[in-house]
Write an enzyme that holds these catalytic residues in place. Structure first.
Site, PDB file in Angstrom:
ATOM      1  N   ASN A  15      34.500  47.873  31.881  1.00 29.36           N
ATOM      2  CA  ASN A  15      33.956  47.588  33.300  1.00 29.36           C
ATOM      3  C   ASN A  15      34.582  46.374  33.749  1.00 29.36           C
ATOM      4  OD1 ASN A  15      32.157  47.743  35.855  1.00 29.36           O
ATOM      5  ND2 ASN A  15      31.376  46.291  34.788  1.00 29.36           N
ATOM      6  N   LYS A  60      44.148  49.752  39.041  1.00 28.70           N
ATOM      7  CA  LYS A  60      43.258  50.251  38.992  1.00 28.70           C
ATOM      8  C   LYS A  60      43.926  52.026  38.639  1.00 28.70           C
ATOM      9  CE  LYS A  60      39.608  48.139  39.024  1.00 28.70           C
ATOM     10  NZ  LYS A  60      38.667  48.004  37.658  1.00 28.70           N
ATOM     11  N   THR A  82      28.223  44.573  44.999  1.00 29.90           N
ATOM     12  CA  THR A  82      28.401  43.612  43.828  1.00 29.90           C
ATOM     13  C   THR A  82      29.033  42.379  44.069  1.00 29.90           C
ATOM     14  OG1 THR A  82      30.454  44.213  42.994  1.00 29.90           O
ATOM     15  CG2 THR A  82      28.942  46.007  42.302  1.00 29.90           C
ATOM     16  N   TYR A 110      45.660  45.074  43.105  1.00 30.12           N
ATOM     17  CA  TYR A 110      44.322  45.661  42.769  1.00 30.12           C
ATOM     18  C   TYR A 110      44.559  47.074  42.600  1.00 30.12           C
ATOM     19  CZ  TYR A 110      39.406  46.573  42.504  1.00 30.12           C
ATOM     20  OH  TYR A 110      37.961  47.050  42.372  1.00 30.12           O
ATOM     21  N   ASP A 144      37.475  36.297  27.473  1.00 30.14           N
ATOM     22  CA  ASP A 144      38.384  36.826  28.365  1.00 30.14           C
ATOM     23  C   ASP A 144      38.587  38.119  27.665  1.00 30.14           C
ATOM     24  OD1 ASP A 144      40.393  37.870  29.882  1.00 30.14           O
ATOM     25  OD2 ASP A 144      41.364  35.660  30.112  1.00 30.14           O
ATOM     26  N   VAL A 145      38.608  39.190  28.380  1.00 28.90           N
ATOM     27  CA  VAL A 145      38.800  40.638  27.997  1.00 28.90           C
ATOM     28  C   VAL A 145      40.523  40.897  27.631  1.00 28.90           C
ATOM     29  CG1 VAL A 145      36.888  41.924  28.777  1.00 28.90           C
ATOM     30  CG2 VAL A 145      39.100  41.851  30.066  1.00 28.90           C
TER      31      VAL A 145
END
Length: 252
Positions: free
Chosen positions: A83, A150, A181, A146, A60-61
């Site tokens: 990313n 971002k 994607t 979201y 997990d980042v």
């Protein structure tokens, strides 16, 4: 590096699918000496074979322990594509705080940790691209978590560009609009849209692209990867602290 020159060690997060996988293949084809691939989906990460010298990190980042491990093994990083991210949707009044925190945790906290470790291991003259989103530029109902995450990624890239410029390190962001994607499949509204098109995913994507996108098409992951490689290359040698909006005109 000119656009056709080989590259050194490249870090890619969210590498197992979509834009990340496309970047892994593109950088391997460009002659990357070593790829450091990071993703939470271990099975997909192990299945990804872009070729060349690959080191995989499953985790997990937004886990600092993962980044301690990566820093210990990375060596000098020459190029990075940060990313990793997750999709989220919902009106503000209907959004649970846990869902808000999960989105900000992966997309912004995870990006901070990724960028911090990259800057610690980056060689002078390195280049870094952060994947943001047009949702961080254009406000739309149902995109609060979201979009906020971002927008934070974009500002993080700008600050990092100022901080790292003295070492010749360039930091930029890319803000895609619609891209074909697997992230779409995480959202309830898209699953409903696919169902309304008799289960045909391609038709659902085409229907979305036809509404509000002047070019009436979404990008492929490979197209976005090519734009990222331009930002990483010496062809973009004077570009830093910018956000490349690649959205088919959606934000106009």
């Amino acid at each position: 590096m000119p656009s056709d020159a080989p590259v050194g060690t490249c870090l890619i997060t969210g590498a197992a699918s979509g834009i990340g996988a496309a970047c892994a293949h593109a950088l391997a084809a460009r002659g990357a000496q070593r790829l450091l691939l990071v993703d939470s989906n271990d099975d997909a990460l192990q299945a990804l074979d872009p070729g060349g010298d690959v080191t995989r990190f499953a985790g997990d980042v937004c886990d600092p322990a993962l980044w301690e491990q990566i820093e210990a093994q990375a060596g000098t990083i020459d190029r990075a594509v940060l990313n990793a991210g997750i999709a989220a949707g919902g009106m503000i009044a209907d959004t649970e705080f846990d869902d808000w925190r999960r989105t900000l945790g992966v997309n912004l906290d995870g990006m901070f940790l990724s960028l911090r470790s990259t800057l610690r291991k980056a060689g002078d003259g390195a280049s870094i691209v952060l994947t943001a989103s047009v949702s961080g530029v254009k406000a739309e109902p149902g995109t609060a978590a979201y979009g906020a995450s971002k927008a934070g990624v974009i500002q993080l890239a700008r600050v990092a560009a100022r901080e790292a410029a003295a070492r010749g390190i360039r930091v930029n962001a890319i803000a895609p609009g619609g891209v074909d994607t697997p992230i779409w499949d995480q959202t309830l509204f898209f699953r409903d849209l696919v169902a309304s098109h008799d289960g045909d995913r391609d038709k659902a994507l085409a229907a979305m692209a036809a509404i509000g996108t002047p070019l009436a098409r979404f990008a492929t992951a490979s197209e976005i990867a090519a734009q990222i490689l331009f930002l990483l290359s010496d062809d973009a040698a004077t570009i830093t602290g910018t956000v490349l909006v690649s959205d088919g005109g959606y934000s106009l």
